[in-house]
Design an enzyme around this catalytic site. Structure first.
Site, PDB file in Angstrom:
ATOM      1  N   LYS A 165      -0.341   9.495  -3.700  1.00 30.63           N
ATOM      2  CA  LYS A 165       0.924   8.920  -4.132  1.00 30.63           C
ATOM      3  C   LYS A 165       1.371   9.455  -5.484  1.00 30.63           C
ATOM      4  CE  LYS A 165       0.915   6.534  -0.454  1.00 30.63           C
ATOM      5  NZ  LYS A 165       1.836   6.868   0.641  1.00 30.63           N
ATOM      6  N   LYS A 265       6.357   6.232  12.239  1.00 30.63           N
ATOM      7  CA  LYS A 265       5.631   4.956  12.171  1.00 30.63           C
ATOM      8  C   LYS A 265       6.222   3.985  13.188  1.00 30.63           C
ATOM      9  CE  LYS A 265       3.847   5.170   7.457  1.00 30.63           C
ATOM     10  NZ  LYS A 265       4.214   6.503   6.981  1.00 30.63           N
TER      11      LYS A 265
HETATM   12 MG    MG Z   1       4.778   8.212   3.530  1.00 29.05          MG
END
Ligand code: MG
Length: 370
Positions: A165, A265
């Protein structure tokens, strides 16, 4: 076959280690998941799950899943779960939008349809392909040493593909990206995921200062318009994740040549039914996919691995097993991480079975009789 009952559980899923995104966004220590069981008049049962990644990651939240299932239950009851597109259209008519609330019901229909056909889910989604599905990790934001501590933990679990991240202060991000990249061993892969965290100018600065690393940069900015501003001014491969919700988004991504990779997703796009269509569009367009879900137990992860298993390499890129960082997984069977790889189960259906005793008391039961 007719759906005669829908039972709903709220499931608390503590994480082994807290998770946060850059700048303190989305800090949390547990997930709130919703598991549904569909009963039928023929005795078969189907399982589905919807687990948003907290409330701030996407326009989705855990109690919204359960409210959505309550709203959709009267529409779904009485339908034949094998007629999956018919069920989906009925849900769309009854409640436009709210894709994440439809996903668990849709998943349970796919589980039932596969069990009725006597086939593993991957064979209903196009057919099992050769080889195992590569797994990647999700490494929370932190200092370089915190990031490397996490990477060492997941290396011990066999993982060699990491999503790290970024998306905070660009100067710090440039240092982090260079330092983490330098720590990668031969054969290890790395993506930097900004999770919408940069303004376009920040993204351009961070990316142009690290273009020699040639790493995929995921979801640099808040939306697709900002993403396209950045796209024109940088040279490294990009991924779109949070900005992909619908088939129309995907068509625009293809038309504008927005990226080399998408995050597919299940919950975000509305479940396996829509994810399968997106998978086919991406396959035609030559865009690689990380096929996974937003959270949850091994039930949700196994459903995603089935779709990945039915998608050939290299168009399938990687899959994430959320449950590998949970302290609780009240599900038997299903996928496991074997040295950073997973294989879809062979048995009919999804092949992951929630343990009803461990789930506790249901929070709602809807039946055809009312
Ligand atoms: Mg992502």
């Amino acid at each position: 076959m007719k759906i005669t009952g829908i039972t709903v559980w709220a499931v608390d899923l503590p994480m082994a280690r807290p998770y946060s995104l850059t700048g303190g966004r989305f800090h949390f220590e547990r997930l709130d998941s919703t598991i549904v069981r569909l009963d039928t008049d023929e005795g078969l049962v189907g399982w589905g799950e919807g687990c948003p990644w907290g409330s701030t990651y996407l326009p989705a939240f855990a109690r919204g899943v359960r409210a959505g299932v309550e709203e959709l239950a009267p529409v779904v009851l009485g339908l034949d779960p094998r007629r999956i597109e018919v069920v989906y259209r009925a849900m769309e008519r009854a409640m436009p939008g709210h894709p994440y609330a439809k996903s668990p019901l849709d998943m349970a229909c796919w589980d039932l349809a596969s069990k009725a056909a006597g086939l593993p889910l991957c064979d209903m989604l196009g057919g099992r392909t050769e080889g195992r599905v590569r797994l990647h990790t999700s490494v929370p934001s932190g200092s370089v040493s915190e990031i490397m501590t996490e990477i060492d933990i997941v290396r011990e679990q066999g993982y060699s593909f990491h999503s790290v991240k970024v998306g905070g202060d660009p100067t710090g991000d440039i240092e982090r990206m260079r330092a983490v990249d330098a720590e990668m061993a031969r054969g290890e892969e790395l993506t930097f995921d900004a999770n919408r965290g940069w303004l376009p100018a920040e993204a351009v600065a961070a990316l142009n200062a690290t273009s020699d690393l040639r790493r995929v940069i995921e979801q640099p900015c808040n939306d697709l318009d900002q993403h396209l501003q950045v796209r024109r001014l940088v040279s490294q491969p990009l991924a779109v994740d949070e900005s992909l919700h619908t088939l129309r988004d995907m068509l625009r991504i293809i038309e504008t040549d927005a990226c080399e990779v998408i995050g597919l997703k299940l919950c975000r796009v509305g479940g396996l039914t829509v994810a399968r269509r997106l998978r086919d569009l991406c396959t035609e367009a030559g865009i690689q996919m990380n096929i996974e879900d937003t959270g949850g137990t091994s039930l949700q992860a196994t459903a995603a691995v089935h779709l990945a298993q039915a998608t050939p390499e290299p168009i399938r890129r990687a899959t994430w097993l959320c449950f590998d960082r949970l302290t609780r997984n009240p599900v038997e069977g299903g996928v496991v991480n074997v040295g950073g790889w997973a294989t879809a189960p062979d048995e009919p259906g999804i092949g992951a079975h929630p343990d009803e005793a461990a789930l506790g008391e249901p929070v709602a039961v809807y039946t055809l009789e009312g």
